[in-house]
Design an enzyme around this catalytic site. Structure first.
Site, PDB file in Angstrom:
ATOM      1  N   HIS A 142       0.670  -1.087   0.249  1.00  0.00           N
ATOM      2  CA  HIS A 142      -0.142   0.305   0.704  1.00  0.00           C
ATOM      3  C   HIS A 142       0.860   1.060  -0.236  1.00  0.00           C
ATOM      4  O   HIS A 142       1.692   1.120   0.935  1.00  0.00           O
ATOM      5  CB  HIS A 142      -1.138   0.154   1.341  1.00  0.00           C
ATOM      6  CG  HIS A 142      -1.814   1.142   0.696  1.00  0.00           C
ATOM      7  ND1 HIS A 142      -2.034   2.341   1.392  1.00  0.00           N
ATOM      8  CD2 HIS A 142      -3.199   0.737   1.075  1.00  0.00           C
ATOM      9  CE1 HIS A 142      -2.922   2.900   1.062  1.00  0.00           C
ATOM     10  NE2 HIS A 142      -3.911   2.016   1.173  1.00  0.00           N
ATOM     11  N   ASP A 190      -7.820  -4.198  -0.608  1.00  0.00           N
ATOM     12  CA  ASP A 190      -8.163  -3.676  -2.175  1.00  0.00           C
ATOM     13  C   ASP A 190      -8.034  -5.672  -2.330  1.00  0.00           C
ATOM     14  O   ASP A 190      -8.816  -6.518  -2.690  1.00  0.00           O
ATOM     15  CB  ASP A 190      -7.995  -3.176  -3.101  1.00  0.00           C
ATOM     16  CG  ASP A 190      -7.710  -1.908  -2.522  1.00  0.00           C
ATOM     17  OD1 ASP A 190      -8.667  -1.745  -2.656  1.00  0.00           O
ATOM     18  OD2 ASP A 190      -6.590  -1.416  -2.665  1.00  0.00           O
TER      19      ASP A 190
END
Length: 428
Positions: free
Chosen positions: A307, A364
């Site tokens: 991330h 995600d």
């Protein structure tokens, strides 16, 4: 620490205020720099620029911390519900029982949408993307509720607009899915809660009300809570800057939907499934693609790992991993794409290459797997992200108005031609 910072420009020193947040974040206030010196700052992508002071969400990427209004995301995901978190984000405090019950009841009353909105679907091309439809339909709510256009809404009028949007968004989302399948829409039911209603409108039929396993309902609450706000990201900043022009809430949120649509922002969970399908279509060899991911000369990139903000771990991923495992176990889904996902997850959590580079599965990755297991098409994933992010967008729009922030107007450093004279056609 000094409460001022000094900068020397063209031989002149200027003192600028230092601002310290409640979590000890430090910023240099440059709002007077141009007036004092004629200089501006240049920060492409605003990576080092604080555009506002906000009391809504605190994020520390290095330490893996995410808090809404001071409450750790881990506690909210475990103990709260989506609508309770929505109230917290928008109004600043956890509601008392009777307040939350009224909030839920007010939303339930407004979940119907105007029948004329069906006409929009007749005009959409059959292959139009769900996010394009969502942006259009949310923006169009201002036509059905023209009182929202008043930039000087009373508190009661503003609250009603907020209730309307929170109530109608799940209905709009479900209609988008139903229309994409060619199925008749399912209307909201007064005997169902927010998430139950949403799932029934998505997966139920007009002649058959569905019931859903508590594991599925709990996972949906968690998914929406984990996506509810994330500080000043691309779409949230868009909502604030559009709202700063006194644009109504529906128009401001529609702009956020368009920003979220971009594959670099909200499309990441869809990209995860598309990657997994590509691996399956190439023979399903997860080891081959793990090797490609490690090869610095190979353009292949693992989607859903690591991330940009969280440098250690994504606190949301730890929460949603368990929900993902529970969903897959409960539903007993047999899907080669999800089998590949589990192999990639196992490697990323145990392979030293990925551990050293902090390439852990992120929110995600797990949300894409859950949505796939529940039966959503990949192009609906970002729409579901938008539904979860809705309370955060509303809270940020509301805070911007309450702070009476000026209209957003970034500056630039011009690098084009200097003044030149017009050239006649004959001389070009």
């Amino acid at each position: 620490m000094s409460d001022k910072a000094s900068i020397n420009l063209d031989g002149t020193s200027y003192d600028l205020p230092v601002v310290v947040g409640t979590e000890n974040e430090k910023a240099v206030d440059i709002s007077k720099l141009r007036d004092l010196s004629g200089f501006i700052t240049l920060d492409p992508g605003y990576k080092n620029t604080g555009a506002t002071k906000s009391a809504i969400t605190f994020l520390d990427g290095e330490k893996g911390i995410l808090r809404y209004r001071g409450y750790p995301i881990e506690q909210l995901a475990e103990k709260s519900t989506f609508l309770e978190v929505a109230y917290l984000l928008i109004y600043g405090e956890l509601p008392k029982k009777e307040v939350l019950e009224k909030f839920r009841a007010d939303i339930k009353k407004q979940m119907m949408i105007h029948e004329d909105m069906k006409n929009f679907f007749a005009g959409f091309p059959s292959k139009s993307h769900p996010m394009g439809q969502l942006s259009c339909l949310v923006g169009a709510l201002s036509a059905f509720y023209p009182e929202s256009l008043n930039p000087n809404l009373t508190d009661e009028e503003e609250d009603q607009t907020i209730i309307n949007l929170l109530a109608k968004m799940p209905t709009i989302v479900s209609w988008i899915q139903k229309k994409s399948l060619g199925h008749p829409v399912v209307y909201p039911k007064n005997n169902l809660g927010y998430i139950d209603n949403f799932l029934n409108m998505l997966f139920g039929e007009v002649n058959d009300e569905k019931t859903f396993d508590p594991v599925v309902i709990d996972a949906m609450h968690k998914l929406l809570i984990l996506h509810a706000d994330h500080e000043q990201n691309c779409s949230t900043s868009t909502v604030r800057i559009v709202g700063s022009s006194n644009a109504n809430l529906y128009a401001s949120v529609a702009s956020g939907i368009n920003a979220l649509w971009g594959p670099l922002h909200g499309g990441a969970n869809q990209a995860v499934i598309e990657m997994l399908e590509a691996i399956k279509n190439d023979g399903g060899d997860a080891e081959k693609y793990l090797a490609k991911a490690k090869d610095k000369n190979d353009p292949f990139r693992l989607m859903g790992f690591g991330h940009r903000v969280y440098k250690n771990f994504d606190p949301r991923a730890k929460i949603i991993k368990k929900a993902c495992d529970d969903i897959l176990e409960k539903l007993g889904v047999q899907d080669p794409v999800l089998d590949i996902a589990k192999k990639l997850e196992e490697a990323a959590l145990n392979d030293q290459y990925f551990i050293d580079r902090k390439l852990y599965p992120n929110v995600d990755f797990y949300s894409g797997i859950i949505y796939r297991a529940l039966g959503f098409k990949a192009d609906m994933f970002t729409v579901l992200f938008a539904l979860g992010r809705l309370p955060g967008w509303i809270a940020q729009w509301k805070e911007m108005r309450e702070n009476k922030e000026p209209i957003g107007r970034p500056r630039q450093v011009y690098v084009g031609h200097t003044e030149r004279d017009y050239v006649e056609f004959s001389n070009r």
